[in-house]
Design a protein around this motif. Sequence first.
Motif, PDB file in Angstrom:
ATOM      1  N   MET A   1       0.803  -1.454   0.135  1.00 45.61           N
ATOM      2  CA  MET A   1       0.354  -0.210  -0.623  1.00 45.61           C
ATOM      3  C   MET A   1       1.149   1.430  -0.250  1.00 45.61           C
ATOM      4  SD  MET A   1      -2.785   1.605   3.010  1.00 45.61           S
ATOM      5  CE  MET A   1      -1.078   1.395   4.794  1.00 45.61           C
ATOM      6  N   LYS A   2       0.596   1.998  -1.394  1.00 51.31           N
ATOM      7  CA  LYS A   2       1.476   3.549  -0.969  1.00 51.31           C
ATOM      8  C   LYS A   2       0.806   3.916  -0.046  1.00 51.31           C
ATOM      9  CE  LYS A   2       2.099   2.584  -6.063  1.00 51.31           C
ATOM     10  NZ  LYS A   2       2.511   3.369  -7.529  1.00 51.31           N
ATOM     11  N   LYS A   3       1.803   5.026   0.017  1.00 52.33           N
ATOM     12  CA  LYS A   3       1.782   5.865   1.493  1.00 52.33           C
ATOM     13  C   LYS A   3       2.458   7.102   1.042  1.00 52.33           C
ATOM     14  CE  LYS A   3       0.084   5.420   5.042  1.00 52.33           C
ATOM     15  NZ  LYS A   3       0.444   5.551   6.958  1.00 52.33           N
ATOM     16  N   ILE A   4       1.323   8.520   1.626  1.00 53.18           N
ATOM     17  CA  ILE A   4       2.731  10.047   0.843  1.00 53.18           C
ATOM     18  C   ILE A   4       2.064  10.720   2.042  1.00 53.18           C
ATOM     19  CG2 ILE A   4       1.813  11.715  -0.779  1.00 53.18           C
ATOM     20  CD1 ILE A   4      -0.630   9.577  -0.966  1.00 53.18           C
ATOM     21  N   THR A   5       3.284  11.632   2.065  1.00 51.56           N
ATOM     22  CA  THR A   5       3.833  12.675   3.474  1.00 51.56           C
ATOM     23  C   THR A   5       2.903  13.083   2.990  1.00 51.56           C
ATOM     24  OG1 THR A   5       5.798  11.406   4.162  1.00 51.56           O
ATOM     25  CG2 THR A   5       5.499  14.132   4.607  1.00 51.56           C
ATOM     26  N   PHE A   6       2.371  13.792   3.925  1.00 49.91           N
ATOM     27  CA  PHE A   6       1.025  15.444   4.049  1.00 49.91           C
ATOM     28  C   PHE A   6       1.118  15.691   4.400  1.00 49.91           C
ATOM     29  CE2 PHE A   6      -1.428  11.142   2.294  1.00 49.91           C
ATOM     30  CZ  PHE A   6      -1.777  11.613   1.072  1.00 49.91           C
ATOM     31  N   CYS A   7       0.653  17.505   4.592  1.00 45.41           N
ATOM     32  CA  CYS A   7       0.917  17.891   5.841  1.00 45.41           C
ATOM     33  C   CYS A   7      -0.380  18.490   5.878  1.00 45.41           C
ATOM     34  CB  CYS A   7       1.392  19.594   5.442  1.00 45.41           C
ATOM     35  SG  CYS A   7       0.237  20.625   4.060  1.00 45.41           S
ATOM     36  N   GLU A  51      -7.192  16.641 -10.512  1.00 43.04           N
ATOM     37  CA  GLU A  51      -6.574  15.205 -11.071  1.00 43.04           C
ATOM     38  C   GLU A  51      -5.626  14.723  -9.311  1.00 43.04           C
ATOM     39  OE1 GLU A  51      -4.037  16.736 -13.919  1.00 43.04           O
ATOM     40  OE2 GLU A  51      -5.510  17.545 -15.118  1.00 43.04           O
ATOM     41  N   SER A  52      -5.315  16.226  -8.572  1.00 44.30           N
ATOM     42  CA  SER A  52      -4.231  15.153  -7.738  1.00 44.30           C
ATOM     43  C   SER A  52      -5.124  14.531  -6.444  1.00 44.30           C
ATOM     44  CB  SER A  52      -4.234  16.923  -7.082  1.00 44.30           C
ATOM     45  OG  SER A  52      -2.803  17.471  -8.175  1.00 44.30           O
ATOM     46  N   VAL A  53      -6.763  15.305  -6.494  1.00 46.48           N
ATOM     47  CA  VAL A  53      -7.324  13.935  -5.368  1.00 46.48           C
ATOM     48  C   VAL A  53      -7.765  13.206  -6.219  1.00 46.48           C
ATOM     49  CG1 VAL A  53      -9.216  13.812  -3.561  1.00 46.48           C
ATOM     50  CG2 VAL A  53      -8.416  16.430  -4.535  1.00 46.48           C
ATOM     51  N   ASP A  54      -8.155  13.106  -7.966  1.00 45.77           N
ATOM     52  CA  ASP A  54      -7.748  11.756  -8.081  1.00 45.77           C
ATOM     53  C   ASP A  54      -6.776  11.152  -7.916  1.00 45.77           C
ATOM     54  OD1 ASP A  54     -10.437  12.322  -8.749  1.00 45.77           O
ATOM     55  OD2 ASP A  54     -10.071  12.739 -11.164  1.00 45.77           O
ATOM     56  N   TRP A  55      -5.718  11.061  -7.970  1.00 39.48           N
ATOM     57  CA  TRP A  55      -4.494  10.568  -7.953  1.00 39.48           C
ATOM     58  C   TRP A  55      -3.818   9.428  -6.373  1.00 39.48           C
ATOM     59  CZ3 TRP A  55      -0.216  10.102  -5.107  1.00 39.48           C
ATOM     60  CH2 TRP A  55       0.646   9.419  -5.862  1.00 39.48           C
ATOM     61  N   MET A  56      -5.120  10.620  -5.446  1.00 40.50           N
ATOM     62  CA  MET A  56      -4.355  10.351  -4.022  1.00 40.50           C
ATOM     63  C   MET A  56      -5.476   8.758  -3.964  1.00 40.50           C
ATOM     64  SD  MET A  56      -3.579  13.757  -2.106  1.00 40.50           S
ATOM     65  CE  MET A  56      -4.427  14.803  -3.179  1.00 40.50           C
ATOM     66  N   ASP A  57      -6.735   9.462  -4.247  1.00 30.45           N
ATOM     67  CA  ASP A  57      -7.488   8.459  -4.202  1.00 30.45           C
ATOM     68  C   ASP A  57      -7.195   7.407  -4.283  1.00 30.45           C
ATOM     69  OD1 ASP A  57      -9.340  10.122  -2.646  1.00 30.45           O
ATOM     70  OD2 ASP A  57     -11.035  10.583  -4.453  1.00 30.45           O
ATOM     71  N   LYS A  58      -6.840   6.820  -5.367  1.00 32.89           N
ATOM     72  CA  LYS A  58      -5.780   5.709  -6.208  1.00 32.89           C
ATOM     73  C   LYS A  58      -5.210   4.928  -4.778  1.00 32.89           C
ATOM     74  CE  LYS A  58      -5.356   7.264 -10.268  1.00 32.89           C
ATOM     75  NZ  LYS A  58      -5.193   7.173 -11.676  1.00 32.89           N
ATOM     76  N   ASN A 167       2.190  14.214 -17.002  1.00 32.05           N
ATOM     77  CA  ASN A 167       1.450  12.514 -17.048  1.00 32.05           C
ATOM     78  C   ASN A 167       1.507  11.931 -14.732  1.00 32.05           C
ATOM     79  OD1 ASN A 167       3.791  12.771 -15.512  1.00 32.05           O
ATOM     80  ND2 ASN A 167       5.907  12.842 -16.622  1.00 32.05           N
ATOM     81  N   GLU A 168       1.780  10.541 -15.386  1.00 36.00           N
ATOM     82  CA  GLU A 168       1.502  10.285 -14.019  1.00 36.00           C
ATOM     83  C   GLU A 168       2.086  10.133 -13.078  1.00 36.00           C
ATOM     84  OE1 GLU A 168      -1.042   7.267 -11.894  1.00 36.00           O
ATOM     85  OE2 GLU A 168      -1.328   8.809 -13.136  1.00 36.00           O
ATOM     86  N   SER A 169       3.367  10.597 -12.822  1.00 39.28           N
ATOM     87  CA  SER A 169       4.574  10.587 -12.399  1.00 39.28           C
ATOM     88  C   SER A 169       4.655  12.455 -11.695  1.00 39.28           C
ATOM     89  CB  SER A 169       5.390  10.508 -12.714  1.00 39.28           C
ATOM     90  OG  SER A 169       5.783   8.626 -12.396  1.00 39.28           O
ATOM     91  N   GLN A 170       4.140  13.370 -12.670  1.00 41.08           N
ATOM     92  CA  GLN A 170       4.274  14.026 -12.852  1.00 41.08           C
ATOM     93  C   GLN A 170       2.498  14.540 -11.468  1.00 41.08           C
ATOM     94  OE1 GLN A 170       4.278  15.574 -16.776  1.00 41.08           O
ATOM     95  NE2 GLN A 170       6.705  16.881 -16.246  1.00 41.08           N
ATOM     96  N   VAL A 171       1.819  14.297 -11.592  1.00 40.70           N
ATOM     97  CA  VAL A 171       1.160  14.487 -11.410  1.00 40.70           C
ATOM     98  C   VAL A 171       0.689  13.844  -9.501  1.00 40.70           C
ATOM     99  CG1 VAL A 171      -1.919  13.482 -10.911  1.00 40.70           C
ATOM    100  CG2 VAL A 171      -1.159  13.952 -13.268  1.00 40.70           C
ATOM    101  N   ASN A 176       2.206  16.233  -4.283  1.00 41.62           N
ATOM    102  CA  ASN A 176       2.401  15.687  -2.756  1.00 41.62           C
ATOM    103  C   ASN A 176       2.834  17.315  -2.662  1.00 41.62           C
ATOM    104  OD1 ASN A 176       3.870  13.076  -1.376  1.00 41.62           O
ATOM    105  ND2 ASN A 176       3.497  12.567  -3.514  1.00 41.62           N
ATOM    106  N   ASP A 177       3.158  18.053  -3.526  1.00 45.24           N
ATOM    107  CA  ASP A 177       3.891  19.733  -3.563  1.00 45.24           C
ATOM    108  C   ASP A 177       2.806  19.980  -2.672  1.00 45.24           C
ATOM    109  OD1 ASP A 177       6.759  19.063  -3.785  1.00 45.24           O
ATOM    110  OD2 ASP A 177       6.328  19.653  -6.335  1.00 45.24           O
ATOM    111  N   PHE A 178       1.414  19.666  -3.501  1.00 42.59           N
ATOM    112  CA  PHE A 178      -0.022  20.490  -2.729  1.00 42.59           C
ATOM    113  C   PHE A 178      -0.351  20.786  -1.756  1.00 42.59           C
ATOM    114  CE2 PHE A 178      -4.210  20.071  -1.775  1.00 42.59           C
ATOM    115  CZ  PHE A 178      -4.291  21.422  -2.264  1.00 42.59           C
ATOM    116  N   LEU A 179      -0.007  19.053  -0.817  1.00 46.87           N
ATOM    117  CA  LEU A 179      -0.071  19.328   0.512  1.00 46.87           C
ATOM    118  C   LEU A 179       0.830  19.246   1.577  1.00 46.87           C
ATOM    119  CD1 LEU A 179      -1.674  15.936   0.182  1.00 46.87           C
ATOM    120  CD2 LEU A 179      -3.175  17.875   0.852  1.00 46.87           C
ATOM    121  N   ASP A 180       2.581  19.657   1.217  1.00 46.81           N
ATOM    122  CA  ASP A 180       2.839  20.092   1.571  1.00 46.81           C
ATOM    123  C   ASP A 180       2.637  21.473   1.698  1.00 46.81           C
ATOM    124  OD1 ASP A 180       4.366  17.733   1.982  1.00 46.81           O
ATOM    125  OD2 ASP A 180       5.980  17.799   0.171  1.00 46.81           O
ATOM    126  N   ALA A 181       2.313  22.175   0.810  1.00 50.92           N
ATOM    127  CA  ALA A 181       2.862  23.713   1.071  1.00 50.92           C
ATOM    128  C   ALA A 181       1.829  24.122   1.833  1.00 50.92           C
ATOM    129  CB  ALA A 181       1.360  24.703  -0.550  1.00 50.92           C
TER     130      ALA A 181
END
Length: 270
Positions: A1-7, A51-58, A167-171, A176-181
Amino acid sequence: MKKITFCLLFLGTMNAVSAQKINLGKAAGVVSKGAKALTFTNEDAVKLSKESVDWMDKNNPVAGPKDPYTVRLNKLFGKHKSQDGLTLNYKVYKVKDINAFACADGSVRVFSSLMDIMTDDELLAVIGHEIGHVKNQDTKDAIKSAYMKAAALDAASSASGTVAALNESQVGKMANDFLDASHSKKQESQADTYSYDFMKANNYNVVGAYSAFKKLALLSEGSTQTGFEKMFNSHPDSEKRAQAIKKRAEKDGLWKDPGTIAIPKTKLTK
């Protein structure tokens, strides 16, 4: 399961000990030289946010429709799917990070660990704050900055003044950058005011905003029990924000002493 560092946009940037951030290579440190040349509209902010939220939901475990977390969130916010001109949608991420955020497209995501320690009134205040960031267009600025970094945009590539597809990686990096802001102290203060007004207008207990900040102040102390580090100095002090809420509630005749505030030892969502 992928996990991301969120702010935690409500609380300020915090590092969760359980989180792991995606490594996308050299593009991570690129700051746009052509940001001013880019024409970035509200529609662009909505599109990129979705696009960002769709990626995070997945890439995160989302609570199902019958999950106790989803049931509780829908009970609290089901009537606020249309709020102050915004069309909102809500989901719960079942992760260890303590967090909540909202995006320009109206997506609101609440983390289960936040729901574990916040009462209903406190959650109303937290999410009201996040909606305030959207209404005040703070999230538009954040997603623009995240897009510029993810696209590794320079002066030449932004000369067209239009937003290009990612692309997928950029999204993933943009998410991540959005949530780190981080938001400015002024933006946080304005979102605090929005949250209080939201609570008051809907006849919710505004003291919930006070007690939520008191809990965040406890988390920011960096105790071993919470497993979190102190907030960065660039973010407003939670204790001061709590006292500002108390002062306004007293002025409005809405103050009721909640007693001692503590981080619950058992989950508030079961």
